[in-house]
Each structure stands twice: as structure tokens, then as C-alpha cells.
Design a protein around this motif. Structure first.
Motif, PDB file in Angstrom:
ATOM      1  N   TYR A  34       0.845  -1.190   0.000  1.00  0.00           N
ATOM      2  CA  TYR A  34       0.000   0.000   0.000  1.00  0.00           C
ATOM      3  C   TYR A  34       0.885   1.247   0.000  1.00  0.00           C
ATOM      4  CZ  TYR A  34      -4.068  -2.778   1.505  1.00  0.00           C
ATOM      5  OH  TYR A  34      -5.100  -3.676   1.583  1.00  0.00           O
ATOM      6  N   TYR A  36       0.398   5.426   0.881  1.00  0.00           N
ATOM      7  CA  TYR A  36      -0.379   6.559   1.362  1.00  0.00           C
ATOM      8  C   TYR A  36       0.536   7.778   1.360  1.00  0.00           C
ATOM      9  CZ  TYR A  36      -4.126   3.589   3.246  1.00  0.00           C
ATOM     10  OH  TYR A  36      -5.175   2.710   3.390  1.00  0.00           O
ATOM     11  N   GLY A  43      -4.837  14.435   7.422  1.00  0.00           N
ATOM     12  CA  GLY A  43      -4.926  12.992   7.546  1.00  0.00           C
ATOM     13  C   GLY A  43      -4.320  12.317   6.328  1.00  0.00           C
ATOM     14  N   PRO A  44      -3.719  11.144   6.502  1.00  0.00           N
ATOM     15  CA  PRO A  44      -3.139  10.431   5.354  1.00  0.00           C
ATOM     16  C   PRO A  44      -4.172  10.179   4.259  1.00  0.00           C
ATOM     17  CG  PRO A  44      -2.383   9.458   7.398  1.00  0.00           C
ATOM     18  CD  PRO A  44      -3.464  10.445   7.756  1.00  0.00           C
ATOM     19  N   TYR A  46      -4.994   7.755   0.874  1.00  0.00           N
ATOM     20  CA  TYR A  46      -4.677   6.540   0.117  1.00  0.00           C
ATOM     21  C   TYR A  46      -4.279   6.903  -1.307  1.00  0.00           C
ATOM     22  CZ  TYR A  46      -5.729   2.460  -2.799  1.00  0.00           C
ATOM     23  OH  TYR A  46      -5.680   1.458  -3.723  1.00  0.00           O
ATOM     24  N   PHE A  98       2.321   2.449   9.986  1.00  0.00           N
ATOM     25  CA  PHE A  98       3.066   3.524   9.322  1.00  0.00           C
ATOM     26  C   PHE A  98       4.475   3.639   9.892  1.00  0.00           C
ATOM     27  CE2 PHE A  98      -0.171   5.826   6.869  1.00  0.00           C
ATOM     28  CZ  PHE A  98      -1.325   5.236   7.346  1.00  0.00           C
TER      29      PHE A  98
ATOM     30  N   TYR B  31     -14.910  -1.421   9.338  1.00  0.00           N
ATOM     31  CA  TYR B  31     -13.748  -1.259  10.209  1.00  0.00           C
ATOM     32  C   TYR B  31     -13.517   0.215  10.517  1.00  0.00           C
ATOM     33  CZ  TYR B  31     -12.394  -5.988   8.613  1.00  0.00           C
ATOM     34  OH  TYR B  31     -12.357  -7.315   8.305  1.00  0.00           O
ATOM     35  N   TYR B  33     -10.711   2.849  13.016  1.00  0.00           N
ATOM     36  CA  TYR B  33      -9.408   2.854  13.674  1.00  0.00           C
ATOM     37  C   TYR B  33      -9.153   4.206  14.348  1.00  0.00           C
ATOM     38  CZ  TYR B  33      -8.938  -0.423   9.726  1.00  0.00           C
ATOM     39  OH  TYR B  33      -9.149  -1.406   8.785  1.00  0.00           O
ATOM     40  N   TYR B  35      -5.678   6.347  15.504  1.00  0.00           N
ATOM     41  CA  TYR B  35      -4.228   6.463  15.471  1.00  0.00           C
ATOM     42  C   TYR B  35      -3.822   7.731  16.224  1.00  0.00           C
ATOM     43  CZ  TYR B  35      -4.248   3.341  11.321  1.00  0.00           C
ATOM     44  OH  TYR B  35      -4.404   2.295  10.446  1.00  0.00           O
ATOM     45  N   LEU B  43       2.215   7.443  12.023  1.00  0.00           N
ATOM     46  CA  LEU B  43       1.039   7.144  12.837  1.00  0.00           C
ATOM     47  C   LEU B  43       1.194   5.828  13.563  1.00  0.00           C
ATOM     48  CD1 LEU B  43       0.033   9.068  10.464  1.00  0.00           C
ATOM     49  CD2 LEU B  43      -2.230   8.131  10.950  1.00  0.00           C
ATOM     50  N   LEU B  45      -1.121   2.910  15.786  1.00  0.00           N
ATOM     51  CA  LEU B  45      -2.484   2.465  16.014  1.00  0.00           C
ATOM     52  C   LEU B  45      -2.760   2.331  17.505  1.00  0.00           C
ATOM     53  CD1 LEU B  45      -5.094   1.418  14.613  1.00  0.00           C
ATOM     54  CD2 LEU B  45      -4.136  -0.876  14.907  1.00  0.00           C
ATOM     55  N   PHE B  90      -5.888  10.736  14.776  1.00  0.00           N
ATOM     56  CA  PHE B  90      -6.583  10.525  13.506  1.00  0.00           C
ATOM     57  C   PHE B  90      -7.473   9.296  13.613  1.00  0.00           C
ATOM     58  CE2 PHE B  90      -4.709  13.626  10.798  1.00  0.00           C
ATOM     59  CZ  PHE B  90      -3.407  13.787  11.223  1.00  0.00           C
ATOM     60  N   PRO B  98     -10.268  -2.168   0.824  1.00  0.00           N
ATOM     61  CA  PRO B  98      -9.136  -2.265   1.736  1.00  0.00           C
ATOM     62  C   PRO B  98      -8.516  -0.922   2.112  1.00  0.00           C
ATOM     63  CG  PRO B  98      -8.445  -2.840  -0.469  1.00  0.00           C
ATOM     64  CD  PRO B  98      -9.935  -2.665  -0.524  1.00  0.00           C
ATOM     65  N   GLU B  99      -8.678   0.095   1.257  1.00  0.00           N
ATOM     66  CA  GLU B  99      -8.031   1.360   1.561  1.00  0.00           C
ATOM     67  C   GLU B  99      -8.740   2.080   2.697  1.00  0.00           C
ATOM     68  OE1 GLU B  99      -9.351   0.539  -1.360  1.00  0.00           O
ATOM     69  OE2 GLU B  99     -10.367   2.251  -2.340  1.00  0.00           O
ATOM     70  N   GLN B 100      -7.939   2.766   3.535  1.00  0.00           N
ATOM     71  CA  GLN B 100      -8.494   3.485   4.666  1.00  0.00           C
ATOM     72  C   GLN B 100      -8.732   4.942   4.296  1.00  0.00           C
ATOM     73  OE1 GLN B 100      -6.368   2.975   8.339  1.00  0.00           O
ATOM     74  NE2 GLN B 100      -6.333   0.757   8.156  1.00  0.00           N
ATOM     75  N   PHE B 102      -9.214   8.626   6.008  1.00  0.00           N
ATOM     76  CA  PHE B 102      -8.858   9.282   7.258  1.00  0.00           C
ATOM     77  C   PHE B 102      -9.639  10.574   7.468  1.00  0.00           C
ATOM     78  CE2 PHE B 102      -5.188   7.058   9.046  1.00  0.00           C
ATOM     79  CZ  PHE B 102      -4.885   6.195   8.013  1.00  0.00           C
ATOM     80  N   GLY B 103      -9.854  10.882   8.751  1.00  0.00           N
ATOM     81  CA  GLY B 103     -10.433  12.150   9.125  1.00  0.00           C
ATOM     82  C   GLY B 103      -9.376  13.242   9.178  1.00  0.00           C
ATOM     83  N   PRO B 104      -9.774  14.476   9.481  1.00  0.00           N
ATOM     84  CA  PRO B 104      -8.842  15.613   9.476  1.00  0.00           C
ATOM     85  C   PRO B 104      -7.968  15.711  10.713  1.00  0.00           C
ATOM     86  CG  PRO B 104     -11.033  16.357  10.026  1.00  0.00           C
ATOM     87  CD  PRO B 104     -11.158  14.902   9.682  1.00  0.00           C
TER      88      PRO B 104
END
Lengths: 108, 111
Positions: A34, A36, A43-44, A46, A98, B31, B33, B35, B43, B45, B90, B98-100, B102-104
Motif C-alpha cells: 500500500y 499513502y 490525515g493520510p 490513500y 506507518f 472497520y 481505527y 491512530y 502514525l 495504532l 486521527f 481495503p483502503e483506509q 482518514f479524518g482531518p
């Protein structure tokens, strides 16, 4: 999980292709690669992912070597807005682990 | 679609105070998460959830608790804040893709 190794920083001229390498020599057969990126303190985001074959989307291309021990993210025409930290992550699924990533600076 | 939103955006706490960070997603992702990101680092987890009513520990869970009572929300709690918890937090969501996403981020300072 396979460990990844990336150069800490790279520069690229605006308009040129940016090629970001990643080594993952211990990758297992079911792990995906992956990518990113994180722009400033946002935020990261993708970018792309792949298993064996090369992949391309509207943002970038991902080239994975035949033995899958390394890969290269290609930004075909880098712009100043592509300046960011780029993370290469190897995972089966679920959470992303990460590392420090590569800080790419695109220069005018 | 708003994607992933986080509340609040900024917060300053005193040592020992408690607070809850809220993460909401409108993409029907299974899902979610949490971080944290310390200055100059990647980051890490804290906790994650693979579905409503489930939670699991990540790399750095100590000092945090989480709850996933509704599919679209994931709460992160600090019961007794410490200066070491000063960080940017985050939230992310994923699956079935599968890709995540993210929030700000929430910028938390503990004095």
C-alpha cells in the motif's frame, strides 16, 4: 508483518516524474503493498495498492518487482501540491502500520 | 458524503482531566481505527474495531478506551489525561474496500 525501508527524503523538479522506492524483502505471498501520503498535517490519503501486478490509477503507478521484494511509486508529472510524506506499507489487511516514510519535496 | 469527521478539532486539557473524541463515518464501513501521531513520527495504532460492538487493541492502547456502539461512530476516551498523550489523533475507516479513509485529525494538548 514485513518491514519496509524507504529513503528519508527526496527532491523532484516540478513537471518531472517522481520515483519513490520501497524495499520489503521479507514480504509474504498474501501481503499487499500500500502507498499513502500525508500532506502537511492533514490525515493520510490513500494512493494505490497492489499484490503482484503493476497497478495504475488517476494518481500514480505502482511497479512491483517480480520477486516482490521491492516496489516503486511513480507520480508521472509531479506538481508542487505533491509535496508530502509518502508511506509504503505492507499488510494483508486491516490496520496500516506507518513507518517514517519518505519526505518528497517538489521544487519549481 | 462527508466521509470521516472528527470532533473536536482542537482541545487543551489539564493533567488528570478526561475527554472523549468522536469519529463518525457515513460510508457504511465495517472497520474503524484510532491512530496517534507525535511530531516528526508516523502514525501509531491505538485501538480498532472490525464491526459494531467490537473493539481490539493496537500498538499503543494504554491510557485509552474505545467504544463502537453504532456502526458509524467510534469513540476514543481518555480517562485521566497525561502530558505524554499530547498528540494529533486521527480516525480512519475501511472495508469492504481495503483502503483506509482518514479524518482531518484532532489536535490535543495536555498541560
Amino acid at each position: 508483518d514485513a518491514k519496509t525501508t524507504q529513503p528519508p527524503s527526496m527532491d523532484c523538479a516540478e513537471g518531472r516524474a517522481a520515483n519513490l522506492p520501497c524495499n520489503h524483502s521479507t514480504i509474504s505471498g498474501n501481503e499487499y503493498v500500500y502507498w499513502y501520503r500525508q500532506i502537511h498535517s492533514q490525515g493520510p490519503q490513500y494512493i494505490i495498492h497492489g499484490l503482484k501486478n503493476n497497478e495504475t490509477n488517476e494518481m500514480a503507478s505502482l511497479i512491483i518487482t517480480e520477486d516482490r521484494k521491492s516496489s516503486t511509486l511513480i507520480l508521472p508529472h509531479a506538481t508542487l501540491r505533491d509535496t508530502a510524506v509518502y508511506y509504503c506499507i505492507v499488510r494483508v489487511d486491516g490496520d496500516m502500520r506507518f513507518g517514517a516514510g519518505t519526505r518528497l519535496t517538489v521544487k519549481p | 458524503n462527508a466521509g470521516v469527521t472528527q470532533t473536536p478539532k482542537f482541545r487543551v486539557l489539564k493533567t488528570g482531566q478526561s475527554m472523549t473524541l468522536l469519529c463518525a463515518q457515513d460510508m457504511n464501513h465495517e472497520y474503524m481505527y484510532w491512530y496517534r501521531q507525535d511530531p516528526g513520527m508516523g502514525l501509531r495504532l491505538i485501538h480498532y474495531s472490525v464491526g459494531e460492538g467490537t473493539t481490539a487493541k493496537g500498538e499503543v492502547p494504554d491510557g485509552y478506551n474505545v467504544s463502537r456502539l453504532k456502526k458509524q461512530n467510534f469513540l476514543l476516551g481518555l480517562e485521566s489525561a497525561a502530558p505524554s498523550q499530547t498528540s494529533v489523533y486521527f480516525c480512519a475507516s475501511s472495508y469492504p474496500k481495503p483502503e483506509q479513509f482518514f479524518g482531518p485529525g484532532t489536535r490535543l494538548t495536555v498541560l
